[in-house]
Design a protein around this motif. Sequence first.
Motif, PDB file in Angstrom:
ATOM      1  N   PRO A 104       0.848  -1.242  -0.001  1.00 59.78           N
ATOM      2  CA  PRO A 104      -0.027  -0.041  -0.119  1.00 59.78           C
ATOM      3  C   PRO A 104       0.759   1.285   0.054  1.00 59.78           C
ATOM      4  N   ILE A 105       0.282   2.309  -0.454  1.00 58.33           N
ATOM      5  CA  ILE A 105       1.161   3.516  -0.470  1.00 58.33           C
ATOM      6  C   ILE A 105       0.931   4.622   0.630  1.00 58.33           C
ATOM      7  N   GLY A 106       1.635   4.471   1.785  1.00 60.79           N
ATOM      8  CA  GLY A 106       1.275   5.132   2.854  1.00 60.79           C
ATOM      9  C   GLY A 106       0.169   4.278   3.647  1.00 60.79           C
ATOM     10  N   VAL A 107       0.082   5.033   4.870  1.00 62.63           N
ATOM     11  CA  VAL A 107      -1.248   4.632   5.888  1.00 62.63           C
ATOM     12  C   VAL A 107      -1.944   6.068   6.151  1.00 62.63           C
ATOM     13  N   ASN A 108      -1.324   7.269   5.466  1.00 59.43           N
ATOM     14  CA  ASN A 108      -1.924   8.431   5.872  1.00 59.43           C
ATOM     15  C   ASN A 108      -3.176   8.894   4.835  1.00 59.43           C
ATOM     16  N   VAL A 109      -4.475   9.319   5.645  1.00 58.16           N
ATOM     17  CA  VAL A 109      -5.315   9.605   4.932  1.00 58.16           C
ATOM     18  C   VAL A 109      -5.412  11.094   3.958  1.00 58.16           C
ATOM     19  N   ARG A 110      -4.134  11.712   4.483  1.00 55.82           N
ATOM     20  CA  ARG A 110      -3.947  12.912   3.751  1.00 55.82           C
ATOM     21  C   ARG A 110      -3.169  12.720   2.529  1.00 55.82           C
ATOM     22  N   SER A 111      -2.689  11.444   2.232  1.00 56.90           N
ATOM     23  CA  SER A 111      -2.228  11.087   1.066  1.00 56.90           C
ATOM     24  C   SER A 111      -3.283  10.864   0.021  1.00 56.90           C
ATOM     25  N   THR A 112      -3.208  11.387  -1.113  1.00 60.74           N
ATOM     26  CA  THR A 112      -4.248  11.331  -1.966  1.00 60.74           C
ATOM     27  C   THR A 112      -3.594  11.030  -3.708  1.00 60.74           C
ATOM     28  N   VAL A 113      -4.303  10.641  -4.520  1.00 66.35           N
ATOM     29  CA  VAL A 113      -3.759  10.553  -5.938  1.00 66.35           C
ATOM     30  C   VAL A 113      -3.245  11.711  -6.311  1.00 66.35           C
ATOM     31  N   ALA A 114      -3.831  13.066  -5.904  1.00 67.45           N
ATOM     32  CA  ALA A 114      -3.317  14.352  -6.625  1.00 67.45           C
ATOM     33  C   ALA A 114      -1.857  14.566  -5.599  1.00 67.45           C
ATOM     34  N   THR A 115      -1.912  14.342  -4.407  1.00 69.18           N
ATOM     35  CA  THR A 115      -0.546  14.565  -3.763  1.00 69.18           C
ATOM     36  C   THR A 115       0.417  13.667  -4.034  1.00 69.18           C
ATOM     37  N   TYR A 116       0.246  12.205  -4.289  1.00 66.69           N
ATOM     38  CA  TYR A 116       1.101  11.246  -4.757  1.00 66.69           C
ATOM     39  C   TYR A 116       1.850  11.555  -6.103  1.00 66.69           C
ATOM     40  N   SER A 117       0.986  11.802  -6.915  1.00 66.18           N
ATOM     41  CA  SER A 117       1.334  12.071  -8.366  1.00 66.18           C
ATOM     42  C   SER A 117       1.971  13.369  -8.681  1.00 66.18           C
ATOM     43  N   GLY A 118       2.057  14.184  -7.507  1.00 67.81           N
ATOM     44  CA  GLY A 118       2.658  15.504  -7.524  1.00 67.81           C
ATOM     45  C   GLY A 118       2.034  16.656  -8.451  1.00 67.81           C
ATOM     46  N   ILE A 119       0.786  16.627  -8.589  1.00 62.29           N
ATOM     47  CA  ILE A 119      -0.002  17.614  -9.255  1.00 62.29           C
ATOM     48  C   ILE A 119      -0.489  18.775  -8.190  1.00 62.29           C
ATOM     49  N   THR A 160      -4.917   7.407  -1.388  1.00 64.23           N
ATOM     50  CA  THR A 160      -4.062   6.233  -1.717  1.00 64.23           C
ATOM     51  C   THR A 160      -4.111   4.927  -0.859  1.00 64.23           C
ATOM     52  N   PRO A 161      -4.054   5.189   0.586  1.00 66.43           N
ATOM     53  CA  PRO A 161      -4.020   3.817   1.277  1.00 66.43           C
ATOM     54  C   PRO A 161      -5.257   2.736   0.746  1.00 66.43           C
ATOM     55  N   ALA A 162      -6.064   3.471   0.229  1.00 68.99           N
ATOM     56  CA  ALA A 162      -7.400   2.579   0.037  1.00 68.99           C
ATOM     57  C   ALA A 162      -7.222   1.737  -1.665  1.00 68.99           C
ATOM     58  N   LEU A 163      -6.164   2.048  -2.192  1.00 69.80           N
ATOM     59  CA  LEU A 163      -6.162   1.695  -3.463  1.00 69.80           C
ATOM     60  C   LEU A 163      -5.844  -0.012  -3.421  1.00 69.80           C
TER      61      LEU A 163
END
Length: 309
Positions: free
Chosen positions: A49-64, A191-194
């Motif tokens: 999984p990509i992180g465990v923090n709910v503040r991580s989203t597709v927008a933040t992880y992709s850098g946009i 992202t943790p839910a992906l």
Amino acid sequence: MSGSGKTTLILESLVPALQAKSAGTSPPGHVAAVDTRAITRVNMVDATPIGVNVRSTVATYSGILDDLRRAYAATDTAGRRGLTAADFSYNTGSLRCPRCEGTGQVSLDVQFLPDVDIPCPECAGTRYAPAADDILRPAPGDPDGGISLPGLLALTVRQAIQQVGDIRRVRTRLQALIDLGLGYLTLGEDTPALSGGEAQRLKLATELNRKQSDTLFVFDEPSVGLHPLDIRTLLNVIQRLGDNGATVIVIEHDLDVIANADYIIDMGPGGGTAGGAIVATGTPDDVSRDPHSVTGRYLSDHLRSVRPS
């Protein structure tokens, strides 16, 4: 074959040996030597999984998201209100929802049961205060319309690229997500839910458009849980990395993936104590004709079934 030594060969021997060579340290004791050739970087692509923090989203992880915050700060409305890109951060900005503090969730204390997370009732999970909805950015070709940042984050990648196609770096990264078969994800998705397959492909989003002649990518069973159409997308991604000069190693059982390999190392002949030997090597046709390879026997039938007669 399961337990045949694939992981030991690649993840416990080759990868740490390459990393040690790059760092100028000693390889694992069981590795006698390693020839890195031009490879200076190893990129592991697994289904963790990509992180465990709910503040991580597709927008933040992709850098946009940073680019989007700057774009919204540049609007006339934001300028009149004295807002900067920092104000549009849902982590620390002035426009974040005060109730959930930008997480989009609140926890309910249920007596005698674990806490339950639900969408924030104040922002409906958007992470932003109502004031953020007042700041609209026109879409390309539609100067009279506009969408807010919370509204944009609620869109899928495929929908969002129509709204922000004029921001070159954002458009490039969104297109990469679409090319990876992830156009259905929303920008604000946690992202943790992906799923594991989605996480693998999202990790590659920033790699597709780079020259990769010095990079080894290692995929650890990427086909697990994927629909056959998703496997086709995966194969296209691997081909694209190869076209960019990368070396790609895939630890795999799936015959569709194996049949598309340039070169196969078939481990076995069995699993556990019966594994650990190289049974056959070569192209898919080479291995399919090798009488010692169990994989080759099934690969031969598979190749006949997918090739025109």
